[in-house]
Design a protein around this motif. Structure first.
Motif, PDB file in Angstrom:
ATOM      1  N   THR A  84       3.819  13.993   3.903  1.00 34.47           N
ATOM      2  CA  THR A  84       4.091  12.674   4.130  1.00 34.47           C
ATOM      3  C   THR A  84       3.699  11.792   3.040  1.00 34.47           C
ATOM      4  N   GLY A  85       2.779  12.337   2.267  1.00 35.72           N
ATOM      5  CA  GLY A  85       2.304  11.615   0.901  1.00 35.72           C
ATOM      6  C   GLY A  85       3.669  11.451  -0.077  1.00 35.72           C
ATOM      7  N   SER A  86       4.622  12.066   0.095  1.00 35.35           N
ATOM      8  CA  SER A  86       5.779  12.492  -0.641  1.00 35.35           C
ATOM      9  C   SER A  86       5.672  11.924  -2.374  1.00 35.35           C
ATOM     10  N   PHE A  87       5.897  10.925  -2.610  1.00 31.97           N
ATOM     11  CA  PHE A  87       6.022  10.447  -4.202  1.00 31.97           C
ATOM     12  C   PHE A  87       4.560  10.383  -4.581  1.00 31.97           C
ATOM     13  N   TYR A  88       3.685  10.073  -3.833  1.00 33.91           N
ATOM     14  CA  TYR A  88       2.319  10.089  -4.319  1.00 33.91           C
ATOM     15  C   TYR A  88       1.899  11.306  -4.886  1.00 33.91           C
ATOM     16  N   VAL A  89       2.049  12.351  -3.825  1.00 38.48           N
ATOM     17  CA  VAL A  89       1.745  13.908  -3.920  1.00 38.48           C
ATOM     18  C   VAL A  89       2.420  14.374  -5.316  1.00 38.48           C
ATOM     19  N   ALA A 319       7.577   4.415   7.585  1.00 43.69           N
ATOM     20  CA  ALA A 319       7.539   4.915   6.295  1.00 43.69           C
ATOM     21  C   ALA A 319       6.399   4.218   5.526  1.00 43.69           C
ATOM     22  N   SER A 320       5.996   2.762   5.941  1.00 46.59           N
ATOM     23  CA  SER A 320       4.871   2.292   5.304  1.00 46.59           C
ATOM     24  C   SER A 320       3.583   2.502   5.936  1.00 46.59           C
ATOM     25  N   THR A 321       3.609   2.901   7.425  1.00 44.47           N
ATOM     26  CA  THR A 321       2.656   3.357   8.105  1.00 44.47           C
ATOM     27  C   THR A 321       2.134   4.978   7.578  1.00 44.47           C
ATOM     28  N   ARG A 322       3.190   5.645   7.455  1.00 46.38           N
ATOM     29  CA  ARG A 322       2.852   7.081   6.874  1.00 46.38           C
ATOM     30  C   ARG A 322       2.153   6.909   5.346  1.00 46.38           C
ATOM     31  N   MET A 323       2.615   6.053   4.665  1.00 44.36           N
ATOM     32  CA  MET A 323       2.157   6.098   3.073  1.00 44.36           C
ATOM     33  C   MET A 323       0.578   5.548   3.366  1.00 44.36           C
ATOM     34  N   LEU A 324       0.440   4.626   4.152  1.00 48.04           N
ATOM     35  CA  LEU A 324      -0.987   3.739   4.194  1.00 48.04           C
ATOM     36  C   LEU A 324      -1.918   5.088   4.612  1.00 48.04           C
ATOM     37  N   TRP A 325      -1.472   5.835   5.762  1.00 49.99           N
ATOM     38  CA  TRP A 325      -2.233   6.844   6.376  1.00 49.99           C
ATOM     39  C   TRP A 325      -2.572   7.843   5.172  1.00 49.99           C
ATOM     40  N   TYR A 326      -1.572   8.195   4.525  1.00 51.31           N
ATOM     41  CA  TYR A 326      -1.882   9.171   3.373  1.00 51.31           C
ATOM     42  C   TYR A 326      -2.746   8.500   2.188  1.00 51.31           C
ATOM     43  N   LEU A 327      -2.571   7.419   1.902  1.00 53.43           N
ATOM     44  CA  LEU A 327      -3.559   6.780   0.983  1.00 53.43           C
ATOM     45  C   LEU A 327      -5.127   6.810   1.582  1.00 53.43           C
ATOM     46  N   ALA A 328      -5.300   6.487   2.885  1.00 50.20           N
ATOM     47  CA  ALA A 328      -6.495   6.657   3.473  1.00 50.20           C
ATOM     48  C   ALA A 328      -7.184   8.064   3.526  1.00 50.20           C
ATOM     49  N   PHE A 337      -8.236   4.099   8.426  1.00 46.51           N
ATOM     50  CA  PHE A 337      -6.678   4.398   8.512  1.00 46.51           C
ATOM     51  C   PHE A 337      -6.228   5.687   8.557  1.00 46.51           C
ATOM     52  N   ALA A 338      -6.985   6.567   8.361  1.00 48.62           N
ATOM     53  CA  ALA A 338      -6.442   8.000   8.384  1.00 48.62           C
ATOM     54  C   ALA A 338      -6.546   8.650   9.687  1.00 48.62           C
TER      55      ALA A 338
END
Length: 490
Positions: A84-89, A319-328, A337-338
């Motif tokens: 779910t972190g996609s680009f971040y990961v 998309a924005s919810t999942r990215m915030l979850w992954y950042l947490a 937020f995780a």
């Protein structure tokens, strides 16, 4: 890839996690719905008007090829390491943790602000039928719809997106079939052929600058296709579903975008002033349906465009919810937020994203909407920045994969054209970013306000990148140290 790679529950801690409920049917429609929006329904006409049929087709064809390469690059990484972190990961592991950090925040605020934009756009569409209705009424209703679909479950979001996309796809297919019938003289008994391509200085009009402007429109039209990378973390058997979704992207681009532009340019001369308007009543699709004798063509297309807006808002919230979850999950924002409920929904991340979307919408009531439109432009540019991240991450991913002696046959999906494809996509993205608002530089004087509004997202991204790099003293990851360990989409 073993079966353990696609488990959705942490059996050791027994903590709720994201659920893998997006099957191939839903994932394919998410990929379709992510890229079919108001860009093709409205902005495509202005591109034809400014660059002519030949220039617009060239721009859409080259941009389509770039997007195809980008999605095959993303598909190779997402099928092997769905997250779910996609680009971040991918950027963190194969390029630089600071770049991944910046891309994660970039993608989150991109879609969070886009949700606000879609809410506002939906209220404007509703004024077509209810001109004196309250903005607060419609904004509250549509924001509740986005929240509700995403609060149900990943499956609920997927099903909603599936039906939204079906409506958009059906409208485009009817448009193409009806348009081809009119071009061939099967409907109006007059063969149109290519005569509209020879009007004025067609088929190429306005020179290279006009074609470059069509590139920018085409780029925005294709944004959202990369949602399959985020959805990979909640897809069932991603090593199978991701390759299937990616392989169909080429045909979707050809069918939904290229053929639509061909039909528009053959039926309507590029000199028609209506094409330059963003009014739904003179949308290229509306004009064609009117030619068919459909008296309620404007209302019909308004309903389709509303569906496209709802689809984009729904996808943006996801998309924005999942990215915030992954950042947490990575410790960049508070751990609350995780947290994920029993339905596999990160509710606190969803609520936070909804609040940001609401605040961005409310900001449009102050200073004649200046704050709102600045945020909107920042979110638009960040889409291209995300594509840059995909290109450079895949280049490093494959390079490290081979340097560590791994076999390409172990990859569920192998992107074709490496290394030229990601390098070409990277270069084109840079060119498009540089030309976001080329008009600001080509007049009698430089329009500084236009430059700031168009490029505000770039310094924000660089500040996040360099700030994290300075604070954490991160370095470019060595190829031998790149981590290919699978984390089950977490």
């Amino acid at each position: 890839m073993t079966s353990s790679h696609v488990k959705e529950v942490n059996e050791i801690t027994a903590q709720p996690v994201l659920h893998r409920k997006l099957n191939a049917r839903l994932l394919n429609m998410i990929a379709i719905g992510g890229s079919i929006g108001t860009g093709i329904f409205l902005a495509s006409g202005s591109a034809v008007h400014s660059a002519g049929p030949g220039g617009t087709l060239l721009a859409y064809f080259i941009t389509g090829a770039m997007v195809y390469f980008l999605m095959t690059s993303l598909g190779e990484m997402a099928a092997y390491m769905p997250s779910t972190g996609s680009f971040y990961v991918y950027a963190s592991r194969f390029v630089d943790p600071a770049l991944g950090y910046a891309l994660g925040w970039n993608y989150w605020y991109n879609w969070a602000i886009t949700v606000a934009a879609e809410v506002t756009a939906a209220t404007l569409v509703m004024h077509f039928w209810f001109p004196h209705s309250s903005n607060f009424l419609w904004s509250g209703l549509f924001l509740s719809v986005f929240f509700g679909f995403n609060a149900l479950s990943a499956r609920g979001f997927g099903e909603a997106e599936y039906w939204f996309s079906c409506i958009k796809v059906a409208a485009i297919l009817v448009f193409i079939l009806a348009g081809c019938g009119m071009i061939a003289g099967m409907i109006n008994h007059e063969t149109i052929g290519f005569k509209n391509w020879n009007v004025g200085d067609g088929p190429f009009h306005g020179g290279m600058l006009a074609i470059f402007g069509a590139f920018v429109v085409a780029g925005f039209s294709f944004q959202g296709t990369e949602l399959i990378g985020v959805a990979a973390g909640e897809s069932h058997e991603p090593h199978k579903t991701i390759p299937k979704a990616v392989k169909q992207i080429f045909w979707r681009i050809l069918l939904f975008f290229i053929l639509s532009i061909v039909v528009i340019s053959l039926l309507i001369p590029y000199t028609a002033e209506q094409l330059a308007s963003s009014d739904v009543q003179v949308s290229p699709f509306t004009l064609v349906f009117k030619h068919l004798g459909i008296t309620f063509a404007a209302s019909l297309m308004n309903a389709v465009i509303l569906t496209a807006i709802l689809s984009a808002g729904n996808s943006g919230m996801y998309a924005s919810t999942r990215m915030l979850w992954y950042l947490a999950k990575q410790g960049h924002v508070p751990a609350i937020f995780a947290r994920v409920n029993k339905r596999g929904v990160p509710m606190y991340a969803l609520i936070a994203t909804t609040c940001v979307a609401l605040l961005a919408f409310l900001s449009s009531f102050f200073g004649n909407g200046a704050v709102y439109f600045w945020l909107l432009n920042a979110s638009s540019l960040s889409g291209f920045i995300a594509w840059l991240g995909i290109a450079v991450s895949h280049y490093r991913f494959r390079k490290a994969y081979l340097k560590q002696g791994r076999d390409l046959k172990e990859l569920p999906y192998v992107a074709k054209g490496y290394p030229y494809a990601p390098l070409l996509a990277f270069a084109l993205c840079l060119i498009i970013i540089g030309g976001q608002n080329y008009q600001a530089f080509t007049g009698d004087h430089v329009i500084w306000y236009g430059i700031v509004v168009s490029y505000i997202g770039l310094p924000i991204f660089i500040a996040l990148w360099m700030g994290y790099k300075w604070a954490k003293k991160t370095k470019v990851v060595k190829l031998d140290d790149c981590n290919f360990q699978y984390e089950g989409g977490k």
